[in-house]
Scaffold this motif. Structure first.
Motif, PDB file in Angstrom:
ATOM      1  N   GLU A 145       1.033  -1.266   0.233  1.00  0.00           N
ATOM      2  CA  GLU A 145      -0.079   0.088  -0.011  1.00  0.00           C
ATOM      3  C   GLU A 145       0.745   1.227   0.054  1.00  0.00           C
ATOM      4  O   GLU A 145       1.861   1.190   0.598  1.00  0.00           O
ATOM      5  CB  GLU A 145      -0.973   0.233   0.866  1.00  0.00           C
ATOM      6  N   ARG A 146      -0.071   2.403  -0.739  1.00  0.00           N
ATOM      7  CA  ARG A 146       1.288   3.430  -1.142  1.00  0.00           C
ATOM      8  C   ARG A 146       1.263   3.320   1.156  1.00  0.00           C
ATOM      9  O   ARG A 146       2.368   4.550   0.325  1.00  0.00           O
ATOM     10  CB  ARG A 146       0.661   4.280  -1.214  1.00  0.00           C
ATOM     11  N   GLU A 187       7.666   7.289  -7.171  1.00  0.00           N
ATOM     12  CA  GLU A 187       7.300   8.544  -7.031  1.00  0.00           C
ATOM     13  C   GLU A 187       8.708   9.291  -7.011  1.00  0.00           C
ATOM     14  O   GLU A 187       9.612   9.228  -6.610  1.00  0.00           O
ATOM     15  CB  GLU A 187       6.821   9.024  -5.821  1.00  0.00           C
ATOM     16  N   LYS A 236       4.653  11.098 -10.379  1.00  0.00           N
ATOM     17  CA  LYS A 236       3.942   9.699 -10.067  1.00  0.00           C
ATOM     18  C   LYS A 236       4.800   8.832 -11.456  1.00  0.00           C
ATOM     19  O   LYS A 236       3.970   8.835 -12.454  1.00  0.00           O
ATOM     20  CB  LYS A 236       2.643   9.116  -9.569  1.00  0.00           C
ATOM     21  N   CYS A 251       4.955   3.143   2.872  1.00  0.00           N
ATOM     22  CA  CYS A 251       5.904   3.483   2.083  1.00  0.00           C
ATOM     23  C   CYS A 251       6.575   5.186   2.735  1.00  0.00           C
ATOM     24  O   CYS A 251       5.659   5.832   2.903  1.00  0.00           O
ATOM     25  CB  CYS A 251       5.857   3.584   0.204  1.00  0.00           C
ATOM     26  N   GLN A 255       4.967   1.174  -8.199  1.00  0.00           N
ATOM     27  CA  GLN A 255       4.979   2.734  -8.600  1.00  0.00           C
ATOM     28  C   GLN A 255       5.576   3.021  -7.881  1.00  0.00           C
ATOM     29  O   GLN A 255       6.184   3.366  -6.600  1.00  0.00           O
ATOM     30  CB  GLN A 255       3.108   3.263  -8.145  1.00  0.00           C
ATOM     31  N   ALA A 282       5.345   0.756  -3.858  1.00  0.00           N
ATOM     32  CA  ALA A 282       3.869   0.743  -3.560  1.00  0.00           C
ATOM     33  C   ALA A 282       3.869   0.419  -4.955  1.00  0.00           C
ATOM     34  O   ALA A 282       3.720  -0.043  -5.818  1.00  0.00           O
ATOM     35  CB  ALA A 282       3.437   2.570  -4.064  1.00  0.00           C
TER      36      ALA A 282
END
Length: 166
Positions: free
Chosen positions: A69-70, A95, A124, A73, A93, A145
């Protein structure tokens, strides 16, 4: 000034920097299914991180992990090293944001690890097979993520001294 794209195009971007020859030889091996490096990285189906020396100054953190889960992170950057992050399998993903736009949280000098408070203003990027991202000291980056679904990722992160770019 992060550099992000297909491995072979990013490699071409850095071709005039001869200090990176061994780094790219290692990354070529990481992508080659017949190489010892590739086979070592893919020898585990379980999450792990293994450190391997490249040239006495550069080293690789070979990683196998499940994306998450983002919210679990965090943003990080480094003072002494530039990160070359190559996705070998899977998708995550990432960032990225300039450190000037973040609030400092912690610095662990022995690990060359700076952490920051979270931000929703970062760019992103979806990283997948054969994608390479290069993060310089001013590039805070967030990884691990998931994108769309959680999945197992095989990745290698080469730590290159900033002196290689001066």
């Amino acid at each position: 000034m992060a550099v992000i794209g297909n491995y072979f195009q990013v490699k071409e971007f850095f071709k005039t920097n001869n200090k990176l020859n061994q780094v790219f030889a290692y990354l070529d091996d990481a992508l080659d299914p017949t190489s010892e490096v590739h086979q070592r990285i893919f020898s585990s189906k379980e999450p792990r991180v293994q450190k391997n020396d490249i040239d006495g100054e550069c080293f690789a953190m070979e990683q196998v992990y499940m994306t998450k889960e983002r919210e679990s992170c965090f943003f990080e950057s480094h003072k002494k090293y530039v990160d070359f992050q190559l996705i070998l399998s899977g998708c995550e993903q990432m960032e990225v944001i300039d450190i000037r736009h973040l609030s400092f949280k912690n610095f662990e000098e022995d690990k060359d690890f700076i952490s920051y408070e979270d931000s929703t203003k970062a760019s992103k990027i979806v990283m997948q097979h054969e994608d390479l991202s290069v993060y310089f000291p001013n590039d805070a980056h967030l990884g691990l993520a998931f994108f769309e679904t959680k999945q197992l990722v095989y990745k290698t992160v080469v730590k290159v001294p900033v002196e290689y770019f001066r």
